[in-house]
Design an enzyme around this catalytic site. Structure first.
Site, PDB file in Angstrom:
ATOM      1  N   ALA A 244       0.816  -1.209   0.000  1.00 40.54           N
ATOM      2  CA  ALA A 244       0.000   0.000   0.000  1.00 40.54           C
ATOM      3  C   ALA A 244       0.853   1.264   0.000  1.00 40.54           C
ATOM      4  CB  ALA A 244      -0.939  -0.015   1.202  1.00 40.54           C
ATOM      5  N   HIS A 245       0.166   2.405  -0.028  1.00 38.62           N
ATOM      6  CA  HIS A 245       0.863   3.696  -0.151  1.00 38.62           C
ATOM      7  C   HIS A 245       1.724   4.002   1.075  1.00 38.62           C
ATOM      8  CE1 HIS A 245      -3.068   5.811   1.417  1.00 38.62           C
ATOM      9  NE2 HIS A 245      -2.596   4.947   2.292  1.00 38.62           N
ATOM     10  N   ASN A 246       2.866   4.593   0.797  1.00 39.10           N
ATOM     11  CA  ASN A 246       3.825   5.055   1.810  1.00 39.10           C
ATOM     12  C   ASN A 246       4.436   3.928   2.639  1.00 39.10           C
ATOM     13  OD1 ASN A 246       1.848   7.653   1.531  1.00 39.10           O
ATOM     14  ND2 ASN A 246       3.965   8.266   1.982  1.00 39.10           N
TER      15      ASN A 246
END
Length: 348
Positions: A244-246
């Site tokens: 997922a993001h980051n």
């Protein structure tokens, strides 16, 4: 498999400690101990299969230094430090023979937008799209129907297999390998509930993938909400994994199939996530930690921990719990018998 290796060529590749026996047959195939026939090469990578060595019909067998058996007539034992590594070295040579990289150049059906920079030593396959500002490094090979977005950067000696997608602004360093249908830089899953509606949060960061990373077929790496999603040097990601993001993944981690890592989670170096592991968001998994298959963690995991189950529990404790769980029917029966005895004594 259309290959042929002499025993001398195999020895040159795997650099044996010693050999026992001999064979006149060239190696034309690679098979397991139980399935190998004359003309095949096999290996002992897992000690549980040691009893199968004596029965194998393979012409050439890669074996560890502690194996003390003798070969049959017209059979060669090649003794190496690590048979699994040796077979990988041989398979690397086979891979070069079976799927050689094409000559440098751009296929006539590919679309290279103005402002893109493709190294003269790179190869771009049929129906690829390379958008403006993208950079393709030296000797990198982009197979058919790949997409490289605006201002994306691919370093030297990368291999992007058919159908992979690298979105705008994302960066692959050197010797990165993407299997088919990998998506790098898809939007992170970010929404805010506003007046009863899920409103999309823009995802304006990118993805940075460091040297010597391999990502398996169908895996997805989301771009960051801001800043970057990062995959560290030497990390290997299996098929159908969601990052997922980051998320920040350290060096030389192993992330196995169908694992999901939620946003803003950090994996330190040498972490192992076995198949179908699930990690919650905004947690840290310490260096060298191992989560076994289908384990889950919603909080930080200490360095060196080995967890099993959901929520993740220290491995040996979870093993004990599993054993005791099987004895629950017996325990309930004993409690029931004690209750009957107590009632009988109370009424006497």
């Amino acid at each position: 498999m259309d290959i042929s290796f002499t025993t001398a060529q195999i020895s040159e590749i795997v650099k044996p400690i010693s050999t026992r026996g001999s064979t006149t047959l060239p190696v034309r195939g690679i098979a397991s101990l139980g399935e190998a026939q004359a003309g095949d090469l096999t290996f002992l990578g897992n000690p549980k299969y040691k009893p199968e060595v004596a029965a194998t019909a393979a012409s050439v067998v890669l074996l560890p230094a502690d194996y003390d058996g003798e070969p049959k007539p017209d059979q060669l034992f090649i003794i190496v430090n690590n048979p699994s590594v040796a077979i990988a070295q041989l398979c690397a040579r086979v891979e070069q023979l079976l799927w050689p990289k094409p000559a440098p150049g751009i296929h006539p059906s590919a679309i290279i937008e103005p402002g893109a920079c493709v190294a003269a030593s790179a190869s771009i396959g049929p129906l690829c799209v390379i958008e403006s500002g993208a950079v393709i490094g030296e000797r990198s090979h982009i197979e058919a129907q790949c997409f490289v977005g605006r201002n994306a950067r691919i370093g030297d000696d990368c291999w992007i297999k058919a159908g992979a997608r690298i979105a705008s602004e994302c960066e692959l360093r050197n010797r990165v390998r993407l299997q088919s249908n990998v998506v790098v830089g898809s939007d992170g899953f970010g929404y805010e509930l506003v007046a009863g509606r899920h409103e999309k949060v823009p995802q304006v960061g990118n993805v940075v993938i460091h040297d010597d990373v391999e990502i398996g077929a169908g895996a997805t790496i989301d771009r960051a909400r801001f800043s970057r999603t990062e995959i560290g040097e030497g990390t290997k990601i299996d098929n159908l994994v969601q990052i997922a993001h980051n998320v920040i993944i350290g060096k030389h981690c192993l992330v196995c199939a169908q694992t999901g890592v939620s946003g803003s989670t950090v994996l330190e170096d040498y972490v192992v996530l076995a198949g179908q592991v699930g990690l919650g968001g905004h947690i840290r998994v310490g260096k060298g930690a191992v989560l076994t298959a289908q384990a889950g963690a919603a909080g930080d995991v200490p360095a060196g921990a080995k967890l099993k189950g959901t929520p993740g529990t220290p491995y040996m404790l979870e093993q004990r719990i599993n054993i005791l769980r099987q004895r629950l029917p017996e325990l309930f029966q004993r409690v029931s018998d004690l209750e009957k005895q107590f009632k009988k004594s109370a009424s006497a």
